[in-house]
Design a protein around this motif. Structure first.
Motif, PDB file in Angstrom:
ATOM      1  N   ASN B 285       4.163   4.196 -23.447  1.00  0.00           N
ATOM      2  CA  ASN B 285       3.102   4.843 -22.685  1.00  0.00           C
ATOM      3  C   ASN B 285       3.650   6.106 -22.042  1.00  0.00           C
ATOM      4  OD1 ASN B 285       1.190   2.882 -23.266  1.00  0.00           O
ATOM      5  ND2 ASN B 285       1.956   1.573 -21.629  1.00  0.00           N
ATOM      6  N   TYR B 287       2.372   8.404 -20.476  1.00  0.00           N
ATOM      7  CA  TYR B 287       1.777   8.882 -19.228  1.00  0.00           C
ATOM      8  C   TYR B 287       2.286   8.133 -18.010  1.00  0.00           C
ATOM      9  CZ  TYR B 287      -0.891   4.830 -20.622  1.00  0.00           C
ATOM     10  OH  TYR B 287      -1.216   3.578 -21.047  1.00  0.00           O
ATOM     11  N   THR B 288       3.063   7.075 -18.228  1.00  0.00           N
ATOM     12  CA  THR B 288       3.517   6.302 -17.081  1.00  0.00           C
ATOM     13  C   THR B 288       4.330   7.191 -16.149  1.00  0.00           C
ATOM     14  OG1 THR B 288       4.042   4.757 -18.822  1.00  0.00           O
ATOM     15  CG2 THR B 288       4.304   3.986 -16.587  1.00  0.00           C
ATOM     16  N   PRO B 289       4.002   7.174 -14.875  1.00  0.00           N
ATOM     17  CA  PRO B 289       4.761   8.052 -13.975  1.00  0.00           C
ATOM     18  C   PRO B 289       6.239   7.694 -13.993  1.00  0.00           C
ATOM     19  CG  PRO B 289       2.940   6.975 -12.829  1.00  0.00           C
ATOM     20  CD  PRO B 289       2.943   6.449 -14.212  1.00  0.00           C
ATOM     21  N   GLY B 290       7.050   8.705 -14.034  1.00  0.00           N
ATOM     22  CA  GLY B 290       8.483   8.485 -13.966  1.00  0.00           C
ATOM     23  C   GLY B 290       9.120   8.036 -15.258  1.00  0.00           C
ATOM     24  N   LEU B 291       8.370   8.123 -16.347  1.00  0.00           N
ATOM     25  CA  LEU B 291       8.952   7.755 -17.638  1.00  0.00           C
ATOM     26  C   LEU B 291       9.976   8.808 -18.051  1.00  0.00           C
ATOM     27  CD1 LEU B 291       8.467   5.840 -20.245  1.00  0.00           C
ATOM     28  CD2 LEU B 291       7.373   7.871 -21.138  1.00  0.00           C
ATOM     29  N   HIS B 342       2.725  14.669 -22.633  1.00  0.00           N
ATOM     30  CA  HIS B 342       2.661  14.507 -21.185  1.00  0.00           C
ATOM     31  C   HIS B 342       3.848  15.222 -20.537  1.00  0.00           C
ATOM     32  CE1 HIS B 342       2.476  12.501 -17.283  1.00  0.00           C
ATOM     33  NE2 HIS B 342       1.210  12.288 -17.586  1.00  0.00           N
ATOM     34  N   GLU B 400      -4.435   6.732 -18.274  1.00  0.00           N
ATOM     35  CA  GLU B 400      -3.627   7.935 -18.180  1.00  0.00           C
ATOM     36  C   GLU B 400      -3.744   8.621 -16.830  1.00  0.00           C
ATOM     37  OE1 GLU B 400      -5.518   7.105 -20.679  1.00  0.00           O
ATOM     38  OE2 GLU B 400      -4.800   7.836 -22.618  1.00  0.00           O
TER      39      GLU B 400
END
Lengths: 663, 579
Positions: B285, B287-291, B342, B400
């Motif tokens: 994913n 869009y996951t924050p902090g990926l 992203h 998202e």
């Protein structure tokens, strides 16, 4: 699951993992069959392309490898031996020379090959790290026993960008050569490159470095970029690699190979080659395009099942034959057959599948043969152009595209060429005849030309003035223009200069020769669209290729947002009649679409409060504020996500417009 | 050449009321009739060469002759100015005026014929004058000095209204002219000009918070639900084709408006069920924050590397190891990456491209932004080997996006993680007394600052329209201020008098500090015995930073400034609660 960073997919429904039986219907039923046929066809074609590409690089590759071998034998050079490969743009592709060199070097046990591309090299330390890491990693895999040696090394722990590590590695394994290759020399910073070279030079007495530069521009430019010290460290040799345009031509001739199952049509080919020369300069993309053409044809065209020469009629579903009978070209074929009075045969074709299959295969073989004949004729055109003085040789691909679109026959280029044949002198004419005869042309014409050639040889042998070649009557040099003034009027009289008997005879032969040529070309350059069943073996659709290789995502997003009806096909948002096609705002449209259209109307800065009020007005006032606000907030967030707006600190509660439509 | 004179005055900024002009004009004309000759002579003969500082002496002789004949006035006046305000003329920095000057000089110089010269000069002067007319109309009376007769002199001037007709300038037509090439469309849509937006601001409570948003969104019934589902089914038909394309070593990139998450997931489902033995599908994913790229690579490595090996820490090394393992023991892997474009992943595209280029990895990626193709240079695009498919779904970006937070961030109301005032209060409650006091000081200071600089702006007579309430914090961008000032002065061409008398509101706004200076706050805090040392002060601040209740920024001077990222009303609310 949607908030996890990454996971292994597990299907939701716990259906048995057995293959779902999707009995495909209609023409798609033969897909498995076609897929097999595709794999076979593409494999042949692909290996043909591979061979072509390998052959073009074989000489340069040999040169480079012998150079590398030579260096191994010369002990301790004072400068870094350097191979500079002039490869032109687009050399970073997987089929290019450098990758071939890499694979040939890597096959040696005692040699190391390291590629340093610009991406891995922001500064010297990083470059060295990458260099050492790649060099020491490349052999470690298959020599497990040596690993202990490196671990048990004595002494202090070294920093990972210390070339001492590499030195020890090289010493322990008796490495005789470390090839450092720079695939994109131009992209590396010049200061960095100079520093690196000087450093490598200082280690040259311990580590046997060799550099390979891939130069897309020129050696002068490379030298200019390097510092004087760095240049002094190098001892270079130049190699010429084939430019990508030559590669493209080779791939093209592989595509138009006589044995090809599928012919790629002119429009597709033209756009691919144009893109190739204008934008990409990478041969892989061209190969991809051809592969995709094969894929699309076999996947989407059910009749491609007939392309397989070994296909049996009982393995083909019946509806495929119906589809075949409904082809435009097949209808025309049968009609012409009836007109010719061959009604029984026509009836056979319409009624019996077996007969139809046989006929299709025969006709397709015939069609392909005529296409092959056409390409041979193109070769003849090119040889004639080669032999004739002052005539530029056209690219085969260009000629092919012209011929396939029926533009070559009777074109200005062809006429001028035949005219210059008529004007040719005897030595040129002899060479022409020889080369035409050598070409793979039909026997009857070949015979005629051979006899002409014999006559010409006799004539030349019998000629008195041996030193001078015979001249044609049509040559401008053999006629003079005389001006006479009679009664104040100017008379221009053209007068043939005195032609010897041999010359006259020669002219006769030459005229016959050019007539033969013309007849040959006329018979060769047929209209491919007139071939029966050409829909099957010529693939010429621009459509999936354009979207798939050169998409226009921006246009797609804009269209979705300005006229959502185009995608949703709903009753509510259909553009009103009487409008000039321009979609209008309506409350039924998705919120983001409404917001986007409001956004389009505004200037560079947008007051969100006003935007909200406009949005409220459009979406209808009877709804509750909160219900609308949800949509508004979501739509605004979407616009931000799509990169249409960004926050601004110029004014309070304003956003800045970032994307403009239709660019 | 009256304009030279005017310019001189303009530079000198002598306020000249417009109205007075006519009257003065008349006066001058009448009484100069007697005086001018002598005056004229003295000027011209006395200083023929040094007449004008910036101009070469060349042209002066010709006007000298002209004086005797037809139109003496203009040239004379020109020289006169040269004496009057030489410094002003010399120091004239305006490029436009200089070029006008340069244009004029050769015109006067080149022709030997005096008559012709005179008319030419006049025409040129008229043309140039009419161009410059809108500049400033003050100081017209000095021209009068030279006027012997006023009638034939400048007929065009009197006949026309001065300046560019109001409103005629740069009319903004809403519809672009048809068939513009793309770059022209850009300039059309992006042309300069008044960008009038109102100063309305959203009431602070109108934006929904998370809870309200969720309840509303759950209640919302999309009227297009059926159509969206139909659209999705349309894409489902392409699944077989996509499988085939993946099998052939291509990778797939889905683009278009709408979340393509569920589409990609149902494709994964399809892929899973149609193949003989269940394939390994890894979903990322994006869009996951902090990926980070490391997360992706470790997920992939976990599926490929044997359990015994210890994966290296560096992403590049990890990638190399994964790739070489995949080469020696090929295990087909299908990678589904949602939102490949992203911001999280934008920097790591080279690594992803290398991963995707591996033969045993097939990639299905989705891209949301319209310009995603610009992410990849040629080599990376080659490595990805993408086939692009338009997969417009119109599905909401449910996973998202976080609309509440995004909109807040967009509007600069970043009560980001905190949920506004209430959140702050909640955090403060759990903090020690000193921290609360510090926060109180900060908020109070910030409010005071905002008041302090908000005052002159709002009271300013006309500047208020644009520059008032620059933001609730009084946080006006330097940029904005700079942009505003010159344009207003130039464009509207106000009489200088009012300009001079008016306090400069914009300048005040420009110097308006944003937030409280770090030093000031520290000293205040020490004064109130909130903290005793700077270390102490820093620890207190850190707590606020962690909760994103405070934003630190360096201003143009390099001093650190602290501010609480809330609107004024909220600040006041917080202050009330604290006091």
């Amino acid at each position: 699951m949607e908030y996890e960073k990454g996971y292994v997919f597990q299907p939701k429904d716990t259906r048995p993992a057995k293959k779902r039986k999707t009995e495909s219907q209609g023409l798609h039923a033969s897909w498995q069959l076609r897929k097999k046929a595709y794999e076979e066809a593409w494999q042949i074609q692909n290996s043909r392309i591979e061979d072509a590409l390998a052959s073009i690089h074989s000489k340069a590759l040999e040169d480079v490898t012998t150079y590398l071998n030579e260096i191994v034998e010369t002990p301790l050079p004072s400068r870094i031996p350097t191979g500079i490969v002039l490869s032109g743009p687009g050399s970073a592709s997987s089929n290019s020379l450098s990758s071939r060199v890499a694979s040939s070097v890597q096959s040696h046990k005692r040699r190391l090959y390291v590629t340093l591309d610009s991406g891995s090299a922001p500064h010297l330390k990083a470059v060295l790290k990458v260099l050492i890491q790649k060099a020491t990693a490349s052999v470690a895999e298959d020599e497990d026993d040596d690993e202990l040696a490196t671990i048990s090394r004595k002494g202090p722990r070294l920093l990972n960008y210390d070339l001492q590590i590499l030195y020890e590695y090289v010493r322990d394994r008796n490495i005789e050569q470390v090839v450092v290759s720079f695939p994109d020399t131009e992209a590396l910073g010049s200061a960095l490159l100079s520093e690196l070279l000087e450093l490598l030079h200082s280690w040259l007495d311990r580590i046997p470095f060799v550099c390979l530069f891939n130069v897309a521009t020129s050696v002068d430019f490379l030298q200019q970029r390097l510092s004087r010290g760095a240049v002094r460290c190098l001892n270079g040799r130049l190699f010429d690699a084939a430019p990508s345009s030559a590669e493209a031509q080779l791939v093209f001739s592989a595509i138009a190979h006589p044995d090809a199952r599928l012919w790629v049509g002119p429009t597709l080919l033209a756009s691919a080659l144009e893109r190739q020369s204008d934008y990409i300069q990478s041969i892989d993309e061209l190969v991809d395009i051809v592969q995709y053409a094969y894929m699309s044809c076999y996947y989407a065209n059910a009749l491609s099942i007939f392309l397989d020469p070994s296909v049996k009629s009982d393995s083909i579903p019946a509806d495929h034959f119906e589809a075949l009978r409904n082809l435009d070209s097949s209808k025309a074929f049968v009609e012409s057959m009836i007109e010719n009075g061959n009604t029984t045969r026509a009836r056979d074709l319409l009624e019996s599948n077996d007969n139809l299959l046989a006929e299709v295969q025969e006709q397709m073989a015939h069609g392909k043969a005529s296409l092959t004949k056409m390409t041979t004729a193109l070769d003849v055109v090119r040889t004639i152009q080669d032999t004739l003085p002052n005539t530029p040789t056209s690219l085969k691909s260009n000629l092919f595209i012209q011929a396939m679109t029926c533009k070559l026959r009777g074109s200005a280029m062809m006429r001028t060429m035949l005219l210059s044949v008529r004007k040719a002198q005897s030595d040129v004419a002899a060479a022409l005849m020889g080369s035409v005869c050598a070409a793979d042309i039909a026997d009857d014409i070949k015979e005629d030309i051979t006899s002409l050639k014999g006559q010409l040889a006799e004539l030349v042998a019998g000629s008195t003035a041996k030193s001078q070649p015979l001249r044609s009557e049509d040559d401008i040099g053999s006629s003079t223009v005389r001006t006479t003034v009679v009664a104040q009027k100017v008379h221009l009289s053209k007068q043939k200069s005195q032609l010897s008997k041999q010359d006259a005879a020669y002219t006769e032969i030459l005229r016959k020769f050019s007539d033969h040529l013309e007849a040959y070309f006329d018979s060769s350059f047929i209209d491919p669209q007139s071939l029966p069943f050409h829909e099957i073996f010529i693939y010429d659709h621009k459509s999936p290729h354009r979207e798939v290789f050169t998409p226009r995502p921006r246009h797609a997003v804009e269209r979705a947002l300005t006229s959502p009806h185009d995608y949703l096909d709903c009753d509510c948002c259909a553009p009103e009649k009487g409008e000039d096609g321009e979609a209008t705002l309506s409350s039924t449209q998705p919120a983001a679409a409404v917001l986007y259209q409001l956004y389009l109307e505004s200037g560079n800065l947008i007051n969100v409060s006003d935007l909200w009020q406009a949005f409220q007005a459009v979406m209808g006032g009877e709804k509750e504020e909160g219900d609308l606000m949800v949509l508004f907030q979501r739509a605004l967030a979407e616009l931000r996500y799509l990169g249409m707006v960004k926050s601004t600190r110029k004014r309070a509660d304003h956003v800045a417009k970032v994307a403009w439509r239709g660019l | 050449m009256a304009k030279r004179q005017r310019e001189g005055d303009e530079v000198g900024n002598t306020p000249t009321p417009k109205k007075a002009r006519r009257a003065v004009f008349e006066d001058e004309v009448t009484d100069t009739t007697a005086e001018t000759p002598s005056k004229r002579k003295s000027i011209l003969r006395g200083t023929p060469t040094k007449a004008n500082g910036t101009r070469d002496a060349g042209p002066t002789p010709t006007p000298l002759k002209k004086v005797l004949f037809s139109t003496p006035n203009k040239h004379q006046s020109e020289d006169e100015i040269g004496l009057d305000t030489p410094t002003a003329a010399r120091n004239d920095r305006s490029a436009r005026r200089k070029s006008a000057k340069a244009l004029r000089a050769p015109v006067a110089d080149e022709y030997s014929d005096v008559e012709e010269d005179a008319t030419d000069a006049r025409i040129a002067a008229e043309i140039l004058d009419s161009e410059d007319e809108d500049g400033d109309d003050s100081a017209e009376e000095t021209i009068g000095v030279s006027h012997t007769s006023k009638a034939p002199d400048t007929p065009s001037k009197t006949g026309r209204p001065r300046g560019r007709p109001k409103g005629k300038r740069r009319e903004r037509t809403p519809t672009p002219p048809p068939d513009l090439p793309p770059h022209e469309t850009y300039f059309f849509q992006n042309r300069a000009g008044a960008n009038k937006t109102s100063t309305n601001s959203l009431p602070s409570n109108i934006l929904l918070n998370h809870d309200n948003f969720r309840t509303h969104i759950e209640a919302y019934q999309d009227p297009h639900e059926l159509d969206i589902r139909r659209l999705q089914n349309l894409h489902h038909r392409g699944f077989d084709q996509w499988v085939f394309e993946l099998e052939q070593g291509f990778n797939i990139c889905l683009y278009g408006y709408g979340s393509k998450r569920s589409l990609a997931m149902s494709f994964a489902e399809h892929l899973y069920h149609q193949s003989e033995k269940p394939p390994k599908i890894i979903v990322i994913n994006g869009y996951t924050p902090g990926l980070t790229i490391r997360d992706i690579l470790t997920t992939v490595a976990a599926q490929t590397l044997p359990k015994s090996t210890k994966p290296p820490a560096q992403p590049a090394a990890l990638l190399d190891l994964t790739m070489s393992t995949l080469t020696t023991r090929p295990t087909p892997l299908t990678l589904v990456i949602h939102s490949l474009d992203h911001p999280n992943l934008r920097k790591s595209q080279p690594l992803l491209a290398r991963l995707a280029a591996h033969a045993s990895i097939s990639l299905l990626a989705t891209c949301d932004t319209p310009n995603y193709a610009l992410l990849w240079p040629l080599t990376q695009a080659r490595q990805f080997r993408f086939l692009h498919h338009d997969a417009t779904t119109f599905a909401p970006y449910a996973a998202e996006l976080d609309p509440v937070e995004d909109v807040n961030a967009l509007l600069g109301r970043s009560g980001r993680r905190l949920g506004g005032k209430d959140g702050v209060a909640y955090v403060l409650r759990s903090l020690p007394e000193n921290a609360r006091n510090l926060f109180r000081i900060l908020v109070a200071e910030q409010l005071a600052l905002a008041d302090g600089e908000g005052f002159p702006t709002t009271t300013a007579p006309s500047g208020g329209l644009d520059s008032d309430v620059e933001s609730l914090l009084g946080a006006s961008d330097e940029e904005a201020a700079l942009q505003d000032t010159p344009s207003r002065r130039g464009r509207k061409g106000r009489p200088p008098k009012t300009k001079a008398s008016k306090p400069k509101p914009v300048a005040v706004a420009a110097s308006a500090p944003e937030g409280v200076e770090y030093r000031t706050l520290y000293h205040k805090a020490v004064e109130e015995f909130v903290c005793s040392s700077e270390v102490n002060f820093r620890t207190l601040l850190k707590e606020f930073h962690d909760h994103q209740m405070v934003e630190a920024r360096k201003d143009a001077m390099g001093t650190e400034r602290l501010s609480v990222p809330f609107g004024r009303e909220e600040l006041e609310g917080v202050l009330e609660e604290l006091v």
